[in-house]
Design an enzyme around this catalytic site. Structure first.
Site, short mmCIF file in Angstrom:
data_model
loop_
_atom_site.label_atom_id
_atom_site.label_comp_id
_atom_site.label_asym_id
_atom_site.label_seq_id
_atom_site.Cartn_x
_atom_site.Cartn_y
_atom_site.Cartn_z
N PRO A 128 0.76 -1.25 0.00
CG PRO A 128 0.05 -0.91 2.19
CD PRO A 128 0.75 -1.91 1.31
CB CYS A 129 3.10 2.88 -2.43
SG CYS A 129 2.24 2.53 -3.97
CG HIS A 130 -2.98 3.38 -1.43
ND1 HIS A 130 -2.63 2.05 -1.65
CD2 HIS A 130 -3.97 3.36 -0.49
CE1 HIS A 130 -3.39 1.28 -0.89
NE2 HIS A 130 -4.21 2.05 -0.18
#
Length: 170
Positions: A128-130
Site C-alpha cells: 500500500p504505497c498509497h
C-alpha cells in the site's frame, strides 16, 4: 528486473482503470494498472493470478482489508524488499508521512529514500504505497503502476480515491 521463465496473468477492469496481475510460479511479482485495455487476452492464468484479481475485486468493493497472496519479490534488490516489507505493515485505513514510513524502516531522516521506495513499488494496492503521504497530509505524487507521470492528475485522483475508500470502510 529479472523476468521469470513462465509468466501467468489475469486481468480486470475497474472504475479506476485496468489491472493485470503478473505472476511467476512462486507468486505475484507485478501489478500493472493502466487507463486503457490490455492488448493481449488472459490466456495463461494461474491460481495465484486469479486469486489476486479476486482479492482486488473484494478490496475495491470494501470487503477485503488485507491481501493474502504469495508474493515474488526476488527480482527486487534486498534494500527495496525491506522497504516493501515495512510498507506492508501500514494499516488499512491509515496514512503515514514519508518520514514516519522511513522511521518504521529504521531511519526517520530517510524520507527521500522512502519516497523512492514508493515510486519503485511494483505491487500498488497490494503493497500500500498509497497510504504514504506528505508531512502535511497531502499528496501530489502517485505512480500506481501506471506509466504516466506520478504528478498526473488521474494518478493523484486514484490515490485520493483509495485513501477515501479505506477510511470509509474502517
Amino acid at each position: 528486473m529479472m523476468i521469470p521463465e513462465q509468466i501467468f496473468f489475469s486481468s480486470m477492469c475497474t472504475e479506476m482503470g485496468y489491472m493485470r496481475a503478473l505472476c511467476s510460479s512462486d507468486g505475484l511479482f507485478r501489478l500493472v494498472w493502466q487507463q486503457h485495455a490490455f492488448k493481449l487476452p488472459d490466456e495463461v492464468e494461474s491460481n495465484i493470478s486469479r486469486e489476486t484479481i479476486r482479492q482486488l475485486s473484494l478490496y475495491l468493493s470494501g470487503k477485503l482489508k488485507c491481501f493474502n497472496v504469495p508474493l515474488d519479490l526476488s527480482a527486487q534488490s534486498k534494500a527495496l524488499q525491506r522497504w516493501l516489507e515495512v510498507m506492508m505493515t501500514i494499516p488499512y485505513g491509515k496514512t503515514v508521512t514519508y518520514a514516519d514510513y522511513a522511521g518504521l524502516w529504521g531511519n526517520r531522516r530517510a524520507a527521500r529514500a522512502a519516497g523512492h521506495a514508493c515510486q519503485k513499488n511494483c505491487l500498488p494496492i497490494i503493497i500500500p504505497c498509497h497510504r504514504v503521504v506528505r508531512n502535511y497530509g497531502g499528496f501530489n505524487n502517485y505512480s500506481g503502476g501506471d506509466t504516466c507521470s506520478p504528478r498526473d492528475p488521474a494518478n493523484i485522483a486514484r490515490k485520493r480515491c483509495l485513501i477515501e475508500m479505506e477510511k470509509q470502510n474502517t
